[in-house]
Design an enzyme around this catalytic site. Sequence first.
Site, PDB file in Angstrom:
ATOM      1  N   ALA A  31       0.822  -1.215   0.000  1.00 29.44           N
ATOM      2  CA  ALA A  31       0.000   0.000   0.000  1.00 29.44           C
ATOM      3  C   ALA A  31       0.852   1.261   0.000  1.00 29.44           C
ATOM      4  CB  ALA A  31      -0.936   0.002   1.203  1.00 29.44           C
ATOM      5  N   ASP A 104       4.736   1.301  11.027  1.00 31.67           N
ATOM      6  CA  ASP A 104       4.178   1.068   9.698  1.00 31.67           C
ATOM      7  C   ASP A 104       3.313  -0.187   9.614  1.00 31.67           C
ATOM      8  OD1 ASP A 104       6.025  -0.988   9.625  1.00 31.67           O
ATOM      9  OD2 ASP A 104       7.069  -0.295   7.825  1.00 31.67           O
ATOM     10  N   GLU A 170       8.668 -12.067  -3.177  1.00 32.91           N
ATOM     11  CA  GLU A 170       7.251 -11.813  -2.944  1.00 32.91           C
ATOM     12  C   GLU A 170       6.518 -11.346  -4.190  1.00 32.91           C
ATOM     13  OE1 GLU A 170       6.745  -8.800   0.026  1.00 32.91           O
ATOM     14  OE2 GLU A 170       7.658  -7.233  -1.171  1.00 32.91           O
TER      15      GLU A 170
END
Length: 232
Positions: A31, A104, A170
């Site tokens: 994000a 975060d 990832e």
Amino acid sequence: MLKYAVNQRNLFENKGRDKNMAIVIDGIIGAGKTTVGEFISRELGIPLFQELKDDGKESRAQRMLDLFYETPDRWSAIIQVMFLNDRFKDLKRIERDGNSAVLDRSIYGDEIFARTIHERGEMTHDEFEIYRDLLHNMLAHIKVPEILIYIDVSVDVAMNRIRKRARSTEGDTIPRDYMEDLKRNYESWYNAYNISPKVRINFDKDAVDSNGNLSSEVAHEILQAIRPYVNL
């Protein structure tokens, strides 16, 4: 959705308790939480506590993530406990030092990942219940944050950012349907969240320039949102 909201109320039993002077940022993978966290850290001169302490491919957290993405049903429970424990340690340090800080990832949103994995059949019911018991025990020993900043981003944009940052494997191994499930559960969680002030920041394509810097509009929106809770 109603079932999810009802379950979430158990997380909010400490509503009204003293604040721990933490600004917490949450949102799906990719994000832009670290980008926002680094911006706030620079602007306010306060430390940033990151979910991944070391972005190196050989760090323990990254090695565990690689294992999870490769075989989620084998590694889901232990990786959830690992990240939960790291977040709890960060919060205890912040409260012990008595200083403002930005994180975060929110410990309150941590369950979203465990719940999503459980719903996908990649975590057993017993593992999920053990995880939730541990989470709730931890929540009884921490204070609530000053404010939650929710980074709202589309799955397409998030997936593109994951590929660009090239963090280990990832970008090639995170399934799109997993991201869609996370996004759906995050929306339900954010709507139910009520233990502190909260703000939703749109962080799609125009939020960040080609150099990774926040647009002036988004930077202003973030500073205006946190202004009542910090010294600017």
